[in-house]
Design an enzyme around this catalytic site. Structure first.
Site, short mmCIF file in Angstrom:
data_model
loop_
_atom_site.label_atom_id
_atom_site.label_comp_id
_atom_site.label_asym_id
_atom_site.label_seq_id
_atom_site.Cartn_x
_atom_site.Cartn_y
_atom_site.Cartn_z
N GLY A 157 1.13 -1.06 0.31
CA GLY A 157 0.10 -0.33 -0.13
C GLY A 157 0.53 0.90 0.39
CD GLN B 80 3.96 5.79 2.71
OE1 GLN B 80 2.25 4.57 2.62
NE2 GLN B 80 4.43 5.20 2.98
CB CYS C 49 5.42 2.09 6.79
SG CYS C 49 5.07 3.31 6.46
CG LEU C 50 6.79 0.43 0.96
CD1 LEU C 50 5.93 1.29 -0.72
CD2 LEU C 50 7.28 0.22 0.56
CG HIS D 147 0.01 1.00 7.60
ND1 HIS D 147 1.50 0.14 8.24
CD2 HIS D 147 0.80 1.38 6.00
CE1 HIS D 147 2.22 1.06 7.48
NE2 HIS D 147 1.90 2.01 6.25
CD GLU D 148 -0.59 2.43 2.77
OE1 GLU D 148 -0.15 3.42 3.00
OE2 GLU D 148 0.35 1.47 2.59
CG HIS E 87 0.70 6.88 5.71
ND1 HIS E 87 1.53 6.94 6.21
CD2 HIS E 87 1.22 4.88 5.74
CE1 HIS E 87 2.73 6.43 6.08
NE2 HIS E 87 2.65 5.22 5.63
ZN ZN Z 1 2.84 3.11 5.97
#
Ligand code: ZN
Length: 183
Positions: A46, A51, A89-90, A131-132, A135
């Protein structure tokens, strides 16, 4: 559409609540394209607009071979069940910690064309959606760890090789080598 640098833990944009999308226009479609392409390049489940440094309530997901996106999401847990599982997480590359999430959720919102969308997800999809959506509220999954685990995680992050960097450009994995059988 292009692969776009991913902001790293420490960037204030990751701590800033994102604004609802108002215009379902070409710019939004471009953003969804960038999110999707960057998520694929980075091998993530995701990716949320903040981000990429964009303060809008949009994210993409890629779970069990299925890709999707959601604009202005509203997430509701289904039932009381939760599950602790590894999460990454990216924007926090190279780290995974166990995080507790609702096992089942329903997410409603819109697609990039302004049509209503409803996603029912369990396990990994439910985890990605939670999670997203976090963000979009400026929340990172390390915030969801219990106090002791969070302190340990933050100490590890201070020593991350990317600590102090602003962003990184994911490089797609090389195409798999196709073997041609001899004849
Ligand atoms: Zn993340």
């Amino acid at each position: 559409m292009s692969v776009t640098p991913i902001r790293l833990f420490g960037d204030p944009v990751l701590r800033t609540p994102a604004a609802p999308v108002v215009d379902f226009d070409a710019e939004l479609r471009g953003l969804v394209g960038d999110l999707t392409e960057t998520m694929f390049a980075a091998g993530g489940a995701g990716l949320a607009a903040p981000q990429l440094g964009v303060g809008l309530r949009v994210f993409t997901w890629f779970v069990d071979g299925e890709v999707g996106h959601l604009v202005n999401p509203d997430v509701t847990p289904v039932g009381e069940e939760t599950e602790e599982g590894p999460e990454g997480c990216l924007s926090i590359p190279g780290f995974r910690w166990d995080c507790r999430r609702h096992l089942h959720v329903v997410a409603t919102g819109w697609n990039m064309h302004g049509d209503p969308v409803r996603i029912e997800g369990s396990e990994l999809l439910a985890r990605a959606v939670q999670h997203e959506t976090d963000h979009l509220d400026g929340v990172l999954f390390v915030d969801r760890l219990d106090a002791e685990a969070r302190a340990a995680a933050l100490a590890e992050l201070e020593a991350a090789e990317w600590a102090g960097m602003a962003a990184y450009l994911p490089t797609p994995a090389p195409d798999p080598v196709v073997k041609v059988s001899p004849h």
